[in-house]
Design a protein around this motif. Sequence first.
Motif, PDB file in Angstrom:
ATOM      1  N   TYR A  62       1.805   5.938  11.179  1.00 31.82           N
ATOM      2  CA  TYR A  62       0.394   6.233  10.958  1.00 31.82           C
ATOM      3  C   TYR A  62       0.019   6.015   9.502  1.00 31.82           C
ATOM      4  CZ  TYR A  62       1.001   8.761  15.355  1.00 31.82           C
ATOM      5  OH  TYR A  62       1.302   9.106  16.648  1.00 31.82           O
ATOM      6  N   LEU A  63      -1.252   5.713   9.297  1.00 32.29           N
ATOM      7  CA  LEU A  63      -1.833   5.714   7.966  1.00 32.29           C
ATOM      8  C   LEU A  63      -3.168   6.431   8.043  1.00 32.29           C
ATOM      9  CD1 LEU A  63      -1.692   4.855   5.001  1.00 32.29           C
ATOM     10  CD2 LEU A  63      -2.889   2.747   5.642  1.00 32.29           C
ATOM     11  N   GLN A  64      -3.215   7.632   7.498  1.00 30.14           N
ATOM     12  CA  GLN A  64      -4.460   8.382   7.407  1.00 30.14           C
ATOM     13  C   GLN A  64      -5.155   7.988   6.118  1.00 30.14           C
ATOM     14  OE1 GLN A  64      -5.867  10.697   9.629  1.00 30.14           O
ATOM     15  NE2 GLN A  64      -7.621  10.449   8.256  1.00 30.14           N
ATOM     16  N   MET A  65      -6.371   7.489   6.228  1.00 32.99           N
ATOM     17  CA  MET A  65      -7.133   7.014   5.088  1.00 32.99           C
ATOM     18  C   MET A  65      -8.384   7.865   4.945  1.00 32.99           C
ATOM     19  SD  MET A  65      -6.740   2.876   5.521  1.00 32.99           S
ATOM     20  CE  MET A  65      -7.664   2.843   7.054  1.00 32.99           C
ATOM     21  N   ASN A  66      -8.474   8.592   3.852  1.00 32.29           N
ATOM     22  CA  ASN A  66      -9.621   9.437   3.559  1.00 32.29           C
ATOM     23  C   ASN A  66     -10.335   8.937   2.309  1.00 32.29           C
ATOM     24  OD1 ASN A  66      -8.881  11.179   5.688  1.00 32.29           O
ATOM     25  ND2 ASN A  66      -7.594  12.413   4.319  1.00 32.29           N
ATOM     26  N   SER A  67     -11.560   9.392   2.122  1.00 33.88           N
ATOM     27  CA  SER A  67     -12.356   9.024   0.951  1.00 33.88           C
ATOM     28  C   SER A  67     -12.354   7.526   0.732  1.00 33.88           C
ATOM     29  CB  SER A  67     -11.837   9.759  -0.295  1.00 33.88           C
ATOM     30  OG  SER A  67     -11.891  11.157  -0.125  1.00 33.88           O
ATOM     31  N   LEU A  68     -12.613   6.795   1.785  1.00 31.13           N
ATOM     32  CA  LEU A  68     -12.519   5.340   1.725  1.00 31.13           C
ATOM     33  C   LEU A  68     -13.559   4.746   0.784  1.00 31.13           C
ATOM     34  CD1 LEU A  68     -11.719   4.695   5.438  1.00 31.13           C
ATOM     35  CD2 LEU A  68     -10.377   3.804   3.522  1.00 31.13           C
ATOM     36  N   VAL A  79       0.888   2.934  -3.588  1.00 27.87           N
ATOM     37  CA  VAL A  79       0.281   2.230  -4.705  1.00 27.87           C
ATOM     38  C   VAL A  79      -0.707   3.182  -5.385  1.00 27.87           C
ATOM     39  CG1 VAL A  79      -1.624   1.236  -3.360  1.00 27.87           C
ATOM     40  CG2 VAL A  79      -0.774   0.038  -5.393  1.00 27.87           C
ATOM     41  N   ASP A  80      -0.842   3.055  -6.700  1.00 29.42           N
ATOM     42  CA  ASP A  80      -1.644   4.011  -7.458  1.00 29.42           C
ATOM     43  C   ASP A  80      -3.079   4.132  -6.939  1.00 29.42           C
ATOM     44  OD1 ASP A  80      -0.199   3.399 -10.771  1.00 29.42           O
ATOM     45  OD2 ASP A  80       0.476   4.627  -9.090  1.00 29.42           O
ATOM     46  N   SER A  81      -3.654   3.045  -6.485  1.00 29.42           N
ATOM     47  CA  SER A  81      -5.057   3.043  -6.096  1.00 29.42           C
ATOM     48  C   SER A  81      -5.365   3.884  -4.861  1.00 29.42           C
ATOM     49  CB  SER A  81      -5.540   1.608  -5.867  1.00 29.42           C
ATOM     50  OG  SER A  81      -4.805   0.982  -4.841  1.00 29.42           O
ATOM     51  N   VAL A  82      -4.346   4.257  -4.081  1.00 24.20           N
ATOM     52  CA  VAL A  82      -4.590   5.054  -2.882  1.00 24.20           C
ATOM     53  C   VAL A  82      -3.998   6.447  -2.960  1.00 24.20           C
ATOM     54  CG1 VAL A  82      -4.618   2.924  -1.532  1.00 24.20           C
ATOM     55  CG2 VAL A  82      -2.558   4.361  -1.523  1.00 24.20           C
ATOM     56  N   LYS A  83      -3.311   6.771  -4.022  1.00 21.21           N
ATOM     57  CA  LYS A  83      -2.708   8.096  -4.150  1.00 21.21           C
ATOM     58  C   LYS A  83      -3.775   9.181  -4.090  1.00 21.21           C
ATOM     59  CE  LYS A  83       1.436   6.855  -6.748  1.00 21.21           C
ATOM     60  NZ  LYS A  83       2.138   6.931  -8.049  1.00 21.21           N
ATOM     61  N   GLY A  84      -3.498  10.204  -3.310  1.00 17.41           N
ATOM     62  CA  GLY A  84      -4.441  11.290  -3.129  1.00 17.41           C
ATOM     63  C   GLY A  84      -5.465  11.052  -2.051  1.00 17.41           C
ATOM     64  N   ARG A  85      -5.552   9.820  -1.542  1.00 17.62           N
ATOM     65  CA  ARG A  85      -6.523   9.493  -0.495  1.00 17.62           C
ATOM     66  C   ARG A  85      -5.857   9.087   0.818  1.00 17.62           C
ATOM     67  NH1 ARG A  85      -9.728   5.299  -0.967  1.00 17.62           N
ATOM     68  NH2 ARG A  85      -8.335   4.100  -2.338  1.00 17.62           N
ATOM     69  N   VAL A 130       0.825  -1.200   0.000  1.00 20.10           N
ATOM     70  CA  VAL A 130       0.000   0.000   0.000  1.00 20.10           C
ATOM     71  C   VAL A 130       0.862   1.254   0.000  1.00 20.10           C
ATOM     72  CG1 VAL A 130      -1.788   1.318   1.192  1.00 20.10           C
ATOM     73  CG2 VAL A 130      -1.865  -1.191   1.202  1.00 20.10           C
ATOM     74  N   THR A 131       1.761   1.372   0.969  1.00 20.70           N
ATOM     75  CA  THR A 131       2.556   2.579   1.102  1.00 20.70           C
ATOM     76  C   THR A 131       3.776   2.305   1.969  1.00 20.70           C
ATOM     77  OG1 THR A 131       2.485   4.919   1.814  1.00 20.70           O
ATOM     78  CG2 THR A 131       1.162   3.345   3.069  1.00 20.70           C
ATOM     79  N   ALA A 132       4.803   3.142   1.829  1.00 17.20           N
ATOM     80  CA  ALA A 132       6.016   3.011   2.627  1.00 17.20           C
ATOM     81  C   ALA A 132       6.619   4.377   2.883  1.00 17.20           C
ATOM     82  CB  ALA A 132       7.035   2.114   1.934  1.00 17.20           C
ATOM     83  N   ILE A 133       7.447   4.454   3.923  1.00 18.53           N
ATOM     84  CA  ILE A 133       8.083   5.699   4.313  1.00 18.53           C
ATOM     85  C   ILE A 133       9.491   5.400   4.808  1.00 18.53           C
ATOM     86  CG2 ILE A 133       7.140   5.579   6.663  1.00 18.53           C
ATOM     87  CD1 ILE A 133       6.774   8.674   6.493  1.00 18.53           C
TER      88      ILE A 133
END
Length: 127
Positions: free
Chosen positions: A80-86, A61-67, A48-51
């Motif tokens: 943390y993982l902030q998830m918006n516009s789920l 990952v492209d499917s979560v970019k911007g959200r 999904v994502t890394a830092i």
Amino acid sequence: QVQLVESGGGLVQAGGSLRLSCAGSTRAFSDYAMGWFRQAPGKEREFVTAISWSGGSTRYVDSVKGRFTISRDNAKNTLYLQMNSLKAEDTAVYYCARSYKAGVTGATMMEVEVAYWGQGTQVTVSA
């Protein structure tokens, strides 16, 4: 030794938000890249994502970019993982992961790079 404890999952309506947390157990937490993976019902686990260790570099990952937004507070040994516009498609068990390395290279964090996994936390998005 090294434990990663996730929290913040739950049930949310489509369009809503959740924030996941991952608490590391050791003082070396801040030395390593961290990431989130997820596994949806009937599907393989996916990145999904890394830092990076300092928070200076991120990947999504492209499917979560911007959200979704990944962040870390090294003073608190917490990721943390902030998830918006789920969306319903975000429904999955979400896993916190610690890398063998300090940085993030390439487009993703590969599972072979993961040294430790959290136990997973369920995120369910409903209409």
